[in-house]
Design a protein around this motif. Structure first.
Motif, PDB file in Angstrom:
ATOM      1  N   THR A  61      36.332  14.716 -35.897  1.00  0.00           N
ATOM      2  CA  THR A  61      37.201  13.450 -35.440  1.00  0.00           C
ATOM      3  C   THR A  61      36.498  12.226 -35.560  1.00  0.00           C
ATOM      4  OG1 THR A  61      38.207  15.055 -33.722  1.00  0.00           O
ATOM      5  CG2 THR A  61      38.254  12.824 -33.459  1.00  0.00           C
ATOM      6  N   GLU A  62      35.139  12.079 -35.332  1.00  0.00           N
ATOM      7  CA  GLU A  62      34.483  10.928 -35.575  1.00  0.00           C
ATOM      8  C   GLU A  62      34.327  10.381 -36.817  1.00  0.00           C
ATOM      9  OE1 GLU A  62      33.783   8.580 -33.082  1.00  0.00           O
ATOM     10  OE2 GLU A  62      35.017  10.142 -32.158  1.00  0.00           O
ATOM     11  N   ILE A  63      34.042  11.325 -37.924  1.00  0.00           N
ATOM     12  CA  ILE A  63      33.757  11.167 -39.221  1.00  0.00           C
ATOM     13  C   ILE A  63      35.273  10.843 -39.818  1.00  0.00           C
ATOM     14  CG2 ILE A  63      33.460  11.950 -41.550  1.00  0.00           C
ATOM     15  CD1 ILE A  63      31.384  14.212 -40.144  1.00  0.00           C
ATOM     16  N   ALA A  64      36.227  11.382 -39.408  1.00  0.00           N
ATOM     17  CA  ALA A  64      37.660  11.041 -40.029  1.00  0.00           C
ATOM     18  C   ALA A  64      38.097   9.675 -39.559  1.00  0.00           C
ATOM     19  CB  ALA A  64      38.779  11.867 -39.482  1.00  0.00           C
ATOM     20  N   LYS A  65      37.548   9.262 -38.325  1.00  0.00           N
ATOM     21  CA  LYS A  65      37.965   7.989 -37.590  1.00  0.00           C
ATOM     22  C   LYS A  65      37.254   7.049 -38.543  1.00  0.00           C
ATOM     23  CE  LYS A  65      38.021   7.637 -33.360  1.00  0.00           C
ATOM     24  NZ  LYS A  65      37.399   7.551 -32.002  1.00  0.00           N
ATOM     25  N   THR A  66      35.934   7.058 -39.150  1.00  0.00           N
ATOM     26  CA  THR A  66      35.081   6.167 -39.759  1.00  0.00           C
ATOM     27  C   THR A  66      35.848   6.247 -41.033  1.00  0.00           C
ATOM     28  OG1 THR A  66      33.119   6.950 -38.529  1.00  0.00           O
ATOM     29  CG2 THR A  66      32.692   5.986 -40.657  1.00  0.00           C
ATOM     30  N   TYR A  67      36.091   7.207 -41.558  1.00  0.00           N
ATOM     31  CA  TYR A  67      36.882   7.117 -43.286  1.00  0.00           C
ATOM     32  C   TYR A  67      38.255   6.533 -42.924  1.00  0.00           C
ATOM     33  CZ  TYR A  67      33.754   9.766 -46.094  1.00  0.00           C
ATOM     34  OH  TYR A  67      32.855  10.179 -46.952  1.00  0.00           O
ATOM     35  N   LYS A  68      38.938   6.493 -41.981  1.00  0.00           N
ATOM     36  CA  LYS A  68      40.074   5.686 -41.523  1.00  0.00           C
ATOM     37  C   LYS A  68      39.920   4.158 -41.589  1.00  0.00           C
ATOM     38  CE  LYS A  68      42.612   9.527 -39.524  1.00  0.00           C
ATOM     39  NZ  LYS A  68      43.177  10.229 -38.262  1.00  0.00           N
ATOM     40  N   ASN A  69      38.862   3.911 -41.065  1.00  0.00           N
ATOM     41  CA  ASN A  69      38.429   2.609 -41.122  1.00  0.00           C
ATOM     42  C   ASN A  69      37.878   2.010 -42.544  1.00  0.00           C
ATOM     43  OD1 ASN A  69      38.737   2.393 -38.164  1.00  0.00           O
ATOM     44  ND2 ASN A  69      36.551   2.851 -37.729  1.00  0.00           N
ATOM     45  N   TYR A  70      37.577   2.620 -43.019  1.00  0.00           N
ATOM     46  CA  TYR A  70      37.028   2.418 -44.403  1.00  0.00           C
ATOM     47  C   TYR A  70      38.371   2.111 -45.309  1.00  0.00           C
ATOM     48  CZ  TYR A  70      32.263   3.628 -43.746  1.00  0.00           C
ATOM     49  OH  TYR A  70      30.955   3.721 -43.375  1.00  0.00           O
ATOM     50  N   PHE A  71      39.071   3.026 -45.164  1.00  0.00           N
ATOM     51  CA  PHE A  71      40.348   3.100 -45.856  1.00  0.00           C
ATOM     52  C   PHE A  71      41.197   1.784 -45.547  1.00  0.00           C
ATOM     53  CE2 PHE A  71      44.876   3.362 -46.352  1.00  0.00           C
ATOM     54  CZ  PHE A  71      45.313   4.087 -47.647  1.00  0.00           C
ATOM     55  N   GLU A  72      41.234   1.298 -44.324  1.00  0.00           N
ATOM     56  CA  GLU A  72      41.985  -0.022 -43.787  1.00  0.00           C
ATOM     57  C   GLU A  72      41.167  -1.220 -44.444  1.00  0.00           C
ATOM     58  OE1 GLU A  72      44.468  -0.323 -42.392  1.00  0.00           O
ATOM     59  OE2 GLU A  72      44.883   1.936 -42.170  1.00  0.00           O
ATOM     60  N   ILE A  73      40.146  -0.962 -44.474  1.00  0.00           N
ATOM     61  CA  ILE A  73      39.216  -2.242 -45.277  1.00  0.00           C
ATOM     62  C   ILE A  73      39.527  -2.459 -46.749  1.00  0.00           C
ATOM     63  CG2 ILE A  73      36.959  -2.993 -46.053  1.00  0.00           C
ATOM     64  CD1 ILE A  73      35.909  -1.912 -43.488  1.00  0.00           C
ATOM     65  N   LEU A  74      39.778  -0.962 -47.458  1.00  0.00           N
ATOM     66  CA  LEU A  74      40.208  -1.191 -48.643  1.00  0.00           C
ATOM     67  C   LEU A  74      41.515  -1.483 -48.917  1.00  0.00           C
ATOM     68  CD1 LEU A  74      38.390   2.095 -49.962  1.00  0.00           C
ATOM     69  CD2 LEU A  74      37.834  -0.166 -50.931  1.00  0.00           C
ATOM     70  N   TRP A  75      42.446  -1.032 -47.848  1.00  0.00           N
ATOM     71  CA  TRP A  75      43.926  -1.163 -48.095  1.00  0.00           C
ATOM     72  C   TRP A  75      44.112  -2.731 -47.949  1.00  0.00           C
ATOM     73  CZ3 TRP A  75      48.062   1.427 -49.265  1.00  0.00           C
ATOM     74  CH2 TRP A  75      49.234   0.962 -48.543  1.00  0.00           C
ATOM     75  N   LYS A  76      43.486  -3.511 -47.318  1.00  0.00           N
ATOM     76  CA  LYS A  76      43.844  -5.070 -47.069  1.00  0.00           C
ATOM     77  C   LYS A  76      43.184  -5.435 -48.388  1.00  0.00           C
ATOM     78  CE  LYS A  76      42.964  -5.145 -41.986  1.00  0.00           C
ATOM     79  NZ  LYS A  76      42.201  -5.301 -40.759  1.00  0.00           N
ATOM     80  N   LYS A  77      41.978  -4.849 -49.179  1.00  0.00           N
ATOM     81  CA  LYS A  77      41.708  -5.657 -50.326  1.00  0.00           C
ATOM     82  C   LYS A  77      42.530  -5.234 -51.441  1.00  0.00           C
ATOM     83  CE  LYS A  77      38.164  -7.229 -52.776  1.00  0.00           C
ATOM     84  NZ  LYS A  77      37.676  -8.582 -52.928  1.00  0.00           N
ATOM     85  N   ALA A  78      43.310  -4.231 -51.281  1.00  0.00           N
ATOM     86  CA  ALA A  78      44.253  -3.904 -52.616  1.00  0.00           C
ATOM     87  C   ALA A  78      45.442  -4.656 -52.705  1.00  0.00           C
ATOM     88  CB  ALA A  78      44.603  -2.279 -52.225  1.00  0.00           C
ATOM     89  N   LYS A  79      45.746  -4.573 -53.903  1.00  0.00           N
ATOM     90  CA  LYS A  79      46.823  -5.357 -54.398  1.00  0.00           C
ATOM     91  C   LYS A  79      48.144  -4.838 -54.291  1.00  0.00           C
ATOM     92  CE  LYS A  79      48.440  -8.206 -58.353  1.00  0.00           C
ATOM     93  NZ  LYS A  79      48.286  -8.477 -59.832  1.00  0.00           N
ATOM     94  N   ILE A  80      49.170  -5.578 -53.633  1.00  0.00           N
ATOM     95  CA  ILE A  80      50.584  -4.816 -53.504  1.00  0.00           C
ATOM     96  C   ILE A  80      51.136  -5.025 -54.985  1.00  0.00           C
ATOM     97  CG2 ILE A  80      52.894  -5.047 -52.294  1.00  0.00           C
ATOM     98  CD1 ILE A  80      51.323  -6.145 -49.969  1.00  0.00           C
ATOM     99  N   ILE A  81      51.988  -4.138 -55.452  1.00  0.00           N
ATOM    100  CA  ILE A  81      52.606  -3.997 -56.747  1.00  0.00           C
ATOM    101  C   ILE A  81      54.078  -4.082 -56.481  1.00  0.00           C
ATOM    102  CG2 ILE A  81      52.998  -2.995 -58.980  1.00  0.00           C
ATOM    103  CD1 ILE A  81      50.285  -4.184 -58.916  1.00  0.00           C
TER     104      ILE A  81
END
Length: 81
Positions: A61-81
């Motif tokens: 659970t804790e590792i998944a939460k950390t990866y989800k947080n990383y994903f959200e950082i990348l999501w904000k950086k990613a470009k909408i097409i």
């Protein structure tokens, strides 16, 4: 479902964005990777596409939460097409 792709996957992202319940974005080329990560509930699966495929699977659970947080950082950086 949310997807983040390498810069070269523009056509795939456009296709996915036409699907219900699906959003896809691309990251700038300098973030391209040969690894795919799937995060679902408390499970993380990482695929590394080299000469052979390497798969790393974790369930925590804790590792998944950390990866989800990383994903959200990348999501904000990613470009909408």
């Amino acid at each position: 479902m949310k997807h983040i792709y390498n810069a070269s996957a523009i056509d795939r992202v456009k296709f996915l964005n036409k699907m219900k319940y699906t959003e896809a974005r691309i990251l700038p080329k300098e973030y391209d990777t040969d690894a795919n990560t799937i995060i679902s509930d408390d499970k993380i699966v990482i695929f590394i596409w080299d000469k052979e495929i390497t798969v790393i699977e974790m369930q925590d659970t804790e590792i998944a939460k950390t990866y989800k947080n990383y994903f959200e950082i990348l999501w904000k950086k990613a470009k909408i097409i």
